[in-house]
Design a protein around this motif. Structure first.
Motif, PDB file in Angstrom:
ATOM      1  N   LYS A 198     -23.200  -1.033  68.643  1.00  0.00           N
ATOM      2  CA  LYS A 198     -21.810  -1.485  68.530  1.00  0.00           C
ATOM      3  C   LYS A 198     -21.408  -1.461  67.063  1.00  0.00           C
ATOM      4  CE  LYS A 198     -21.764  -4.371  72.674  1.00  0.00           C
ATOM      5  NZ  LYS A 198     -20.716  -3.593  73.369  1.00  0.00           N
ATOM      6  N   ILE A 199     -20.406  -0.686  66.746  1.00  0.00           N
ATOM      7  CA  ILE A 199     -19.933  -0.547  65.363  1.00  0.00           C
ATOM      8  C   ILE A 199     -18.503  -1.067  65.292  1.00  0.00           C
ATOM      9  CG2 ILE A 199     -19.394   1.081  63.506  1.00  0.00           C
ATOM     10  CD1 ILE A 199     -21.718   2.346  66.094  1.00  0.00           C
ATOM     11  N   LEU A 200     -18.271  -1.975  64.338  1.00  0.00           N
ATOM     12  CA  LEU A 200     -16.929  -2.499  64.092  1.00  0.00           C
ATOM     13  C   LEU A 200     -16.431  -1.950  62.759  1.00  0.00           C
ATOM     14  CD1 LEU A 200     -17.417  -6.280  65.046  1.00  0.00           C
ATOM     15  CD2 LEU A 200     -16.766  -4.358  66.531  1.00  0.00           C
ATOM     16  N   VAL A 201     -15.177  -1.541  62.740  1.00  0.00           N
ATOM     17  CA  VAL A 201     -14.568  -0.971  61.536  1.00  0.00           C
ATOM     18  C   VAL A 201     -13.484  -1.929  61.054  1.00  0.00           C
ATOM     19  CG1 VAL A 201     -13.384   1.022  60.544  1.00  0.00           C
ATOM     20  CG2 VAL A 201     -15.046   1.348  62.409  1.00  0.00           C
ATOM     21  N   GLY A 202     -13.652  -2.434  59.837  1.00  0.00           N
ATOM     22  CA  GLY A 202     -12.733  -3.442  59.320  1.00  0.00           C
ATOM     23  C   GLY A 202     -11.772  -2.914  58.270  1.00  0.00           C
ATOM     24  N   ASP A 203     -11.485  -3.779  57.288  1.00  0.00           N
ATOM     25  CA  ASP A 203     -10.484  -3.462  56.262  1.00  0.00           C
ATOM     26  C   ASP A 203     -11.001  -2.403  55.289  1.00  0.00           C
ATOM     27  OD1 ASP A 203      -8.748  -5.273  57.358  1.00  0.00           O
ATOM     28  OD2 ASP A 203      -9.253  -6.900  55.955  1.00  0.00           O
ATOM     29  N   TYR A 204     -10.051  -1.890  54.545  1.00  0.00           N
ATOM     30  CA  TYR A 204     -10.364  -0.917  53.493  1.00  0.00           C
ATOM     31  C   TYR A 204     -10.337  -1.652  52.157  1.00  0.00           C
ATOM     32  CZ  TYR A 204     -10.138   3.344  50.674  1.00  0.00           C
ATOM     33  OH  TYR A 204     -10.396   4.351  49.775  1.00  0.00           O
ATOM     34  N   SER A 205     -11.399  -1.515  51.387  1.00  0.00           N
ATOM     35  CA  SER A 205     -11.455  -2.139  50.064  1.00  0.00           C
ATOM     36  C   SER A 205     -10.822  -1.197  49.051  1.00  0.00           C
ATOM     37  CB  SER A 205     -12.909  -2.425  49.672  1.00  0.00           C
ATOM     38  OG  SER A 205     -12.979  -2.831  48.313  1.00  0.00           O
ATOM     39  N   ALA A 206      -9.615  -1.547  48.625  1.00  0.00           N
ATOM     40  CA  ALA A 206      -8.914  -0.693  47.660  1.00  0.00           C
ATOM     41  C   ALA A 206      -9.656  -0.633  46.335  1.00  0.00           C
ATOM     42  CB  ALA A 206      -7.495  -1.210  47.454  1.00  0.00           C
ATOM     43  N   MET A 207     -10.336  -1.743  45.970  1.00  0.00           N
ATOM     44  CA  MET A 207     -11.052  -1.775  44.698  1.00  0.00           C
ATOM     45  C   MET A 207     -12.249  -0.819  44.728  1.00  0.00           C
ATOM     46  SD  MET A 207     -12.721  -5.047  42.724  1.00  0.00           S
ATOM     47  CE  MET A 207     -13.967  -5.319  43.991  1.00  0.00           C
ATOM     48  N   ASP A 208     -12.979  -0.826  45.853  1.00  0.00           N
ATOM     49  CA  ASP A 208     -14.161   0.038  45.963  1.00  0.00           C
ATOM     50  C   ASP A 208     -13.837   1.396  46.568  1.00  0.00           C
ATOM     51  OD1 ASP A 208     -16.316  -1.953  45.210  1.00  0.00           O
ATOM     52  OD2 ASP A 208     -15.341  -3.019  46.858  1.00  0.00           O
ATOM     53  N   GLU A 209     -12.634   1.485  47.159  1.00  0.00           N
ATOM     54  CA  GLU A 209     -12.210   2.704  47.849  1.00  0.00           C
ATOM     55  C   GLU A 209     -13.187   3.071  48.964  1.00  0.00           C
ATOM     56  OE1 GLU A 209     -11.602   5.706  44.871  1.00  0.00           O
ATOM     57  OE2 GLU A 209      -9.638   4.918  44.335  1.00  0.00           O
ATOM     58  N   GLU A 210     -13.617   2.030  49.697  1.00  0.00           N
ATOM     59  CA  GLU A 210     -14.534   2.224  50.807  1.00  0.00           C
ATOM     60  C   GLU A 210     -14.157   1.278  51.948  1.00  0.00           C
ATOM     61  OE1 GLU A 210     -18.555   1.908  49.447  1.00  0.00           O
ATOM     62  OE2 GLU A 210     -18.481   3.826  48.378  1.00  0.00           O
ATOM     63  N   ARG A 211     -14.767   1.509  53.124  1.00  0.00           N
ATOM     64  CA  ARG A 211     -14.429   0.759  54.331  1.00  0.00           C
ATOM     65  C   ARG A 211     -15.532  -0.254  54.673  1.00  0.00           C
ATOM     66  NH1 ARG A 211      -9.688   0.462  56.842  1.00  0.00           N
ATOM     67  NH2 ARG A 211      -9.454   2.727  56.600  1.00  0.00           N
ATOM     68  N   TYR A 212     -15.122  -1.470  55.106  1.00  0.00           N
ATOM     69  CA  TYR A 212     -16.070  -2.461  55.602  1.00  0.00           C
ATOM     70  C   TYR A 212     -16.420  -2.147  57.056  1.00  0.00           C
ATOM     71  CZ  TYR A 212     -14.947  -5.456  51.583  1.00  0.00           C
ATOM     72  OH  TYR A 212     -14.793  -5.958  50.323  1.00  0.00           O
ATOM     73  N   VAL A 213     -17.714  -2.160  57.376  1.00  0.00           N
ATOM     74  CA  VAL A 213     -18.151  -1.954  58.756  1.00  0.00           C
ATOM     75  C   VAL A 213     -19.265  -2.935  59.086  1.00  0.00           C
ATOM     76  CG1 VAL A 213     -17.573   0.507  58.749  1.00  0.00           C
ATOM     77  CG2 VAL A 213     -19.901  -0.212  58.206  1.00  0.00           C
ATOM     78  N   SER A 214     -19.453  -3.152  60.387  1.00  0.00           N
ATOM     79  CA  SER A 214     -20.551  -3.962  60.888  1.00  0.00           C
ATOM     80  C   SER A 214     -21.238  -3.170  61.993  1.00  0.00           C
ATOM     81  CB  SER A 214     -20.022  -5.284  61.442  1.00  0.00           C
ATOM     82  OG  SER A 214     -21.008  -5.927  62.237  1.00  0.00           O
ATOM     83  N   ILE A 215     -22.572  -3.269  62.058  1.00  0.00           N
ATOM     84  CA  ILE A 215     -23.300  -2.573  63.125  1.00  0.00           C
ATOM     85  C   ILE A 215     -24.047  -3.580  64.009  1.00  0.00           C
ATOM     86  CG2 ILE A 215     -23.542  -0.444  61.801  1.00  0.00           C
ATOM     87  CD1 ILE A 215     -26.459  -1.259  61.220  1.00  0.00           C
ATOM     88  N   GLY A 216     -23.663  -4.867  63.896  1.00  0.00           N
ATOM     89  CA  GLY A 216     -24.228  -5.895  64.776  1.00  0.00           C
ATOM     90  C   GLY A 216     -25.526  -6.493  64.317  1.00  0.00           C
ATOM     91  N   ASP A 217     -25.940  -6.256  63.087  1.00  0.00           N
ATOM     92  CA  ASP A 217     -27.198  -6.813  62.586  1.00  0.00           C
ATOM     93  C   ASP A 217     -26.989  -8.024  61.678  1.00  0.00           C
ATOM     94  OD1 ASP A 217     -26.101  -5.622  60.384  1.00  0.00           O
ATOM     95  OD2 ASP A 217     -27.825  -4.335  59.927  1.00  0.00           O
ATOM     96  N   GLY A 218     -25.762  -8.567  61.648  1.00  0.00           N
ATOM     97  CA  GLY A 218     -25.469  -9.730  60.822  1.00  0.00           C
ATOM     98  C   GLY A 218     -24.995  -9.407  59.427  1.00  0.00           C
ATOM     99  N   ASN A 219     -25.095  -8.159  59.028  1.00  0.00           N
ATOM    100  CA  ASN A 219     -24.652  -7.748  57.696  1.00  0.00           C
ATOM    101  C   ASN A 219     -23.288  -7.079  57.760  1.00  0.00           C
ATOM    102  OD1 ASN A 219     -27.126  -8.610  56.662  1.00  0.00           O
ATOM    103  ND2 ASN A 219     -28.053  -6.586  56.921  1.00  0.00           N
ATOM    104  N   VAL A 220     -22.640  -7.040  56.600  1.00  0.00           N
ATOM    105  CA  VAL A 220     -21.411  -6.268  56.437  1.00  0.00           C
ATOM    106  C   VAL A 220     -21.702  -5.182  55.412  1.00  0.00           C
ATOM    107  CG1 VAL A 220     -19.022  -6.285  55.608  1.00  0.00           C
ATOM    108  CG2 VAL A 220     -19.864  -8.149  57.065  1.00  0.00           C
ATOM    109  N   TYR A 221     -21.208  -3.991  55.688  1.00  0.00           N
ATOM    110  CA  TYR A 221     -21.491  -2.865  54.802  1.00  0.00           C
ATOM    111  C   TYR A 221     -20.197  -2.238  54.289  1.00  0.00           C
ATOM    112  CZ  TYR A 221     -26.043  -3.174  57.127  1.00  0.00           C
ATOM    113  OH  TYR A 221     -27.236  -3.603  57.620  1.00  0.00           O
TER     114      TYR A 221
END
Length: 471
Positions: A128-151
């Motif tokens: 299960k992959i969740l796609v969140g907000d876009y970090s304008a500062m890092d120019e990358e996307r926040y995602v979760s793959i269900g392991d408790g971490n945010v990437y």
């Protein structure tokens, strides 16, 4: 302030200091769990995937694999398996650049209400992959793959999965072809075009396409034929209106009895073997029947398609069940398939270097132009005097058909020419130009009425002749 009160104040200050210290220490502890990374967090072999579904906004799609990929809601939907492969490709080696371990407040990353939810099934296991907000500062996307971490990831899944059902269809394609050996038109036009590389019919070696109609062969302009084939090659068949058309739908779209069917016999290079292969491609074209019916004038004639009137048209490849909507421009260009559309529009298209003598009749006078090869170049003469023939040949080449006609309406002859050509197929051609009306002249070639040309171009030709003979 008495002593007890001062003590309470000091205790309060101490408590605040302790809370702040604890907060800072917790922050430092939290800060230590945020780190850069080049870790690969998912490795899903696309060959092992048995299902994939995603929800992006209002769009929800689900597909499963049963030998081939199938759309859950309608297994007749023609799924583009390569497109499924491209969706899964991002997770075959899904790397991240930043890890937030044991993230508690998913809301600050947009993962409490994600922009996209992706489920990938591999046997009994589901990722299960969740796609969140876009970090304008890092120019990358926040995602979760269900392991408790945010990437944070640079390879943004949203850009791949934010698509519609039309993006998943296995579209029909016009086959790639290098050359055609035959074009057959049926419907509004009914004739064949054949390819002959070494023709024995006309004075031009460039004539390689011939229309076969009523037992006759009419040379076609190779540029016009190639331009027509380029229209077919360039068709953008992506806007489908039905992917499983029934007989009723074929009728509704006018494709039960198409206005025009174009069948190509072609040659193409086989990508694997490199050998030349033969193939057949069939294209059906029709205008919307109801719209076409409404476009009839009171006299029963069709209104000009180039008017501002609405025009909706459809296309179908062979016996495919997919029906596509095509643009007005594509429809109009494809329907320009008559012999007159594809034939030479020049009255004479002989190669100037092969014309060796010209006889001219103008205002009751006869003139003759001859050519000699001198130092490898053609030099033209009139009455043994060298002439500059550039304007004459320019005017001759400008004689183009404004309208083809077989009607012989004899008016005053403006000028006639006989060209003697170094070609065994057609060593001479006679062109007679007669006054037709104030703006046009009738071109008669070898005794047959061919077309109407602009009288201004005929006047330019006579002036070019007079400039030579009266010099």
């Amino acid at each position: 302030m008495n002593r007890s009160k001062r003590l309470y104040v000091l205790l309060g200050v101490l408590l605040v200091f302790c809370v702040l210290t604890l907060g800072v220490s917790k922050y430092e502890e939290r800060k230590e769990k945020i780190k850069n990374s080049d870790e690969i967090v998912l490795e899903i072999n696309s060959e092992d995937v048995t299902s994939i579904s995603w929800e992006c906004g209002a769009e929800v799609f689900a597909f499963h694999k049963d030998g081939t990929w199938l759309y859950d809601e309608d297994e007749d939907f023609p799924v583009d398996e390569e497109k499924v492969g491209r969706l899964l490709e991002i997770f075959e080696s899904f790397g991240v650049s930043f890890i937030i371990e044991d993230a508690e407040n998913l809301g600050q990353y947009g993962l409490d209400t994600p922009l996209c939810k992706i489920d990938i099934g591999v046997g009994e296991e589901t990722y299960k992959i969740l796609v969140g907000d876009y970090s304008a500062m890092d120019e990358e996307r926040y995602v979760s793959i269900g392991d408790g971490n945010v990437y944070l990831v640079s390879d943004d899944p949203l850009g791949t999965f934010d698509i519609g059902l039309s993006d998943m269809i296995r579209h029909d394609e016009v086959p790639e072809f290098d050359s055609v050996t035959e074009i057959e038109f049926a419907g509004s036009e009914n004739y064949k075009v054949v390819y002959k590389e070494d023709n024995k019919v006309t004075y031009s070696k460039d004539d390689i396409y011939f229309a076969k109609e009523d037992g006759n062969e009419l040379p076609l302009d190779p540029e016009n034929v190639e331009s027509y084939l380029d229209i077919i090659r360039g068709l953008n068949l992506t806007e489908y209106v039905s992917y499983d058309a029934s007989e009723e739908e074929l009728k509704a779209y006018g494709l039960d009895a198409p206005e025009l069917t174009v069948t190509l016999q072609y040659h193409a290079e086989d990508e694997e073997s490199g050998e030349e292969k033969e193939g057949t491609a069939v294209l059906h074209i029709s205008r919307d029947p109801e719209e076409k019916k409404e476009a009839k004038s009171e006299t029963g004639d069709e209104i000009d398609t180039e008017s501002e009137e609405e025009l909706t048209a459809y296309a179908r490849i062979g016996e495919s069940q997919i029906i596509y909507k095509i643009s007005r421009m594509d429809y109009e260009n494809l329907m320009k398939a008559s012999c007159n559309d594809l034939r030479h529009h020049e009255v004479v298209w002989a190669d100037q270097t092969e014309i060796r003598r010209i006889e001219i009749s103008l205002e009751g006078m006869e003139y003759e132009l001859t050519v000699k090869e001198e130092d490898g170049e053609d030099v033209w003469y009139y009455q043994e005097e060298e002439i500059e023939a550039k304007d004459f040949f320019g005017a001759l080449g400008s004689l183009t058909s404004a309208e083809f006609t077989e009607e012989r309406q004899a008016g005053k002859e403006e000028i006639s020419l006989t060209l003697y050509i170094d070609n065994e197929n057609q060593p001479e051609v006679q062109i007679e130009l007669y006054r037709y009306d104030g703006n046009r002249c009738l071109a008669v070639v070898d005794g047959d009425a061919v077309s109407l040309v602009r009288r201004s171009d005929v006047v330019s030709l006579t002036e070019a002749v007079n400039a030579i003979v009266l010099n």
